[in-house]
Write a protein that holds these residues in place. Structure first.
Motif, mmCIF file in Angstrom:
data_model
loop_
_atom_site.group_PDB
_atom_site.id
_atom_site.type_symbol
_atom_site.label_atom_id
_atom_site.label_comp_id
_atom_site.label_asym_id
_atom_site.label_seq_id
_atom_site.Cartn_x
_atom_site.Cartn_y
_atom_site.Cartn_z
ATOM 1 N N UNK A 59 17.250 -16.782 62.096
ATOM 2 C CA UNK A 59 17.728 -16.203 60.677
ATOM 3 C C UNK A 59 17.767 -14.812 60.660
ATOM 4 N N UNK A 60 18.702 -14.256 59.799
ATOM 5 C CA UNK A 60 18.673 -12.962 59.415
ATOM 6 C C UNK A 60 19.301 -12.701 58.018
ATOM 7 N N UNK A 61 18.549 -11.885 57.284
ATOM 8 C CA UNK A 61 19.162 -11.552 55.834
ATOM 9 C C UNK A 61 19.661 -10.204 56.057
ATOM 10 N N UNK A 62 21.204 -10.152 56.110
ATOM 11 C CA UNK A 62 21.756 -8.896 56.222
ATOM 12 C C UNK A 62 22.595 -8.574 55.067
ATOM 13 N N UNK A 63 21.629 -7.647 54.268
ATOM 14 C CA UNK A 63 22.003 -6.979 53.233
ATOM 15 C C UNK A 63 21.450 -5.572 52.985
ATOM 16 N N UNK A 68 18.673 -5.719 47.116
ATOM 17 C CA UNK A 68 18.779 -7.053 46.664
ATOM 18 C C UNK A 68 17.723 -7.654 45.774
ATOM 19 N N UNK A 69 17.808 -8.347 44.976
ATOM 20 C CA UNK A 69 16.930 -9.199 44.158
ATOM 21 C C UNK A 69 16.714 -10.571 44.619
ATOM 22 N N UNK A 70 15.563 -11.027 44.442
ATOM 23 C CA UNK A 70 15.588 -12.576 44.599
ATOM 24 C C UNK A 70 15.081 -13.250 43.278
ATOM 25 N N UNK A 71 15.917 -14.483 43.049
ATOM 26 C CA UNK A 71 15.546 -15.137 41.832
ATOM 27 C C UNK A 71 15.326 -16.421 42.199
ATOM 28 N N UNK A 72 14.473 -16.949 41.157
ATOM 29 C CA UNK A 72 13.828 -18.553 41.634
ATOM 30 C C UNK A 72 15.033 -19.215 40.767
ATOM 31 N N UNK A 95 21.299 -18.778 49.383
ATOM 32 C CA UNK A 95 20.113 -19.334 49.171
ATOM 33 C C UNK A 95 19.010 -19.277 50.430
ATOM 34 N N UNK A 96 17.755 -18.965 50.110
ATOM 35 C CA UNK A 96 17.004 -18.784 51.129
ATOM 36 C C UNK A 96 16.158 -20.372 51.142
ATOM 37 N N UNK A 97 15.860 -20.821 50.117
ATOM 38 C CA UNK A 97 15.120 -21.823 49.994
ATOM 39 C C UNK A 97 15.501 -22.962 49.060
ATOM 40 N N UNK A 98 15.647 -24.224 49.238
ATOM 41 C CA UNK A 98 16.185 -25.205 48.406
ATOM 42 C C UNK A 98 15.505 -26.410 48.777
ATOM 43 N N UNK A 99 14.981 -27.026 47.672
ATOM 44 C CA UNK A 99 14.303 -28.544 47.554
ATOM 45 C C UNK A 99 14.643 -29.209 46.331
ATOM 46 N N UNK A 100 14.525 -30.567 46.606
ATOM 47 C CA UNK A 100 14.432 -31.498 45.718
ATOM 48 C C UNK A 100 13.145 -31.774 44.869
ATOM 49 N N UNK A 101 13.041 -31.560 43.693
ATOM 50 C CA UNK A 101 11.733 -31.695 43.182
ATOM 51 C C UNK A 101 11.447 -32.670 41.992
ATOM 52 N N UNK A 102 10.378 -32.926 41.497
ATOM 53 C CA UNK A 102 9.905 -33.793 40.288
ATOM 54 C C UNK A 102 10.015 -32.774 39.184
ATOM 55 N N UNK A 103 9.981 -33.341 37.901
ATOM 56 C CA UNK A 103 9.569 -32.516 36.853
ATOM 57 C C UNK A 103 10.802 -32.498 36.072
ATOM 58 N N UNK A 104 10.791 -31.291 35.215
ATOM 59 C CA UNK A 104 11.954 -30.845 34.146
ATOM 60 C C UNK A 104 13.394 -30.442 35.008
ATOM 61 N N UNK A 105 13.062 -29.975 36.251
ATOM 62 C CA UNK A 105 14.337 -29.651 36.940
ATOM 63 C C UNK A 105 14.340 -30.680 38.284
ATOM 64 N N UNK A 108 14.963 -26.837 43.188
ATOM 65 C CA UNK A 108 14.232 -25.493 43.159
ATOM 66 C C UNK A 108 14.992 -24.861 44.092
ATOM 67 N N UNK A 109 15.553 -23.492 43.976
ATOM 68 C CA UNK A 109 16.040 -22.732 44.957
ATOM 69 C C UNK A 109 15.474 -21.085 44.786
ATOM 70 N N UNK A 110 16.043 -20.466 46.101
ATOM 71 C CA UNK A 110 15.681 -19.169 46.071
ATOM 72 C C UNK A 110 17.063 -18.276 46.194
ATOM 73 N N UNK A 111 17.584 -17.709 45.431
ATOM 74 C CA UNK A 111 18.805 -16.946 45.399
ATOM 75 C C UNK A 111 18.637 -15.431 45.742
ATOM 76 N N UNK A 112 19.150 -15.028 46.872
ATOM 77 C CA UNK A 112 19.246 -13.640 47.331
ATOM 78 C C UNK A 112 20.521 -13.159 46.722
#
Length: 334
Positions: A59-63, A68-72, A95-105, A108-112
């Motif tokens: 993988x490589x983050x080419x920016x 860049x900012x990272x947002x949850x 999106x660097x990370x993405x998963x299905x979760x329990x709870x109010x959402x 959950x994802x990480x957006x660069x």
């Protein structure tokens, strides 16, 4: 790809740990580290890589560095549309990370996000426009204390030293890459152990060029080899995301203390003043011990909310091989 029919045994775990240390290590090197014969390690390793529980990719983050900012992102979706929305989000390269979760959402994802881009455009015009998405809350990540890809190596330990912590991947300016570099990264993205010869044949250059280019990108931190493994096959039952409320003056001290736990795979401070913690533990009993004997006793921790990770879709910008195997779908996205 096939799904493993049994949990990984001791040798399997050693091979996985070696691959997390260096996903491109030779079978000879891995056999020496595991203390097993080369034919056995080669056979076992190739079998693991052919399963849907393990993947080595590049993988490589080419920016532009510093731009860049990272947002949850916490995304709520219409009932029954979780997988459909996850498929649409998985295709996003930001999106660097993405998963299905329990709870109010539900997701959950990480957006660069480049600072020159509009978060409003991405969140409102793009993500909220996906059919099934009902709400999306964002929180800016101010500082990442720990991003560990080597958690399987410490599976038998409860603590690790700060020297073992893995820092967030280096960000490389687009000017660092030419067409040949990008072609090499593309070939190695879904098969990080592909030989330099096969990559060279595929893109039409000589093997020495591929080797030299890739090693230079890796040395600069512009390409990194990731070994993704399903926690369940290693005997880990609990993957949890904690949103920890802390006293502002204690954020740094609390973060460094939490980083010492092997079970803490990711830890970051966010703009809302909380710590976001991804926790992986063998069982609910271990989670309880961590909460009561660890987290609950740290001075300055005010409380927390938690979500269980149901299915990890992406990690390190790469899709996991087991998520599509689980829900049924097409091959991994390029």
């Amino acid at each position: 790809m096939s799904t493993p029919t049994r949990p990984f045994d001791a040798l399997d775990r050693q091979i996985v740990a070696a691959l997390q240390k260096d996903g491109r290590a030779s079978w000879t090197e891995i056999a020496e580290e595991c203390g097993a014969t080369l034919p056995t390690v080669t056979r076992r390793g190739q079998s693991l890589l052919a399963s849907s529980a393990l993947r080595v990719g590049v993988s490589s983050n080419i920016n532009s560095p510093g731009e860049t900012d990272l947002f949850m992102l916490r995304i709520a979706v219409r009932a029954g549309s979780q997988v459909t929305v996850a498929r649409a989000l998985a295709r996003r390269t930001d999106l660097r990370f993405l998963c299905l979760v329990t709870g109010g959402s539900d997701l959950l994802a990480e957006l660069v996000c480049r600072r020159t881009d509009s978060l409003h455009v991405r969140q409102i015009n793009e993500i909220l426009a996906i059919d099934g998405v009902e709400a999306c809350e964002s929180d800016l990540v101010l500082h990442a204390y720990k991003v560990s890809q080597h958690w399987a190596q410490g599976a038998t330990s409860s603590r690790e030293s700060a020297s073992d912590e893995i820092q967030p991947p280096h960000v490389c300016d687009p000017s660092h890459f030419d067409e040949t570099d990008l072609a090499i990264l593309h070939e190695l993205r879904t098969d990080g152990r592909a030989s330099f010869r096969s990559v060279a044949d595929s893109i039409g250059v000589n093997e020495s060029t591929v080797r030299r280019r890739f090693e230079a990108m890796r040395d600069r931190g512009c390409a990194w080899v990731l070994t993704l493994v399903a926690a369940s096959v290693l005997g880990f039952e609990s993957e949890i995301v904690l949103n920890i409320s802390v006293q502002p003056k204690r954020i740094d001290d609390i973060a460094h203390e939490l980083s010492s736990y092997v079970g803490v795979r990711y830890l970051a401070a966010t703009l809302n003043g909380n710590l976001m913690c991804e926790l992986i533990m063998p069982s609910s009993k271990d989670v309880f011990e961590f909460m009561t004997q660890g987290l609950g006793r740290i001075d300055g921790v005010l409380g927390w909310t938690a979500s269980v990770e149901l299915l990890t879709v992406k990690r390190g910008f790469l899709e996991t091989p087991w998520w599509l195997e689980t829900v049924g779908g097409s091959p991994l996205t390029p």
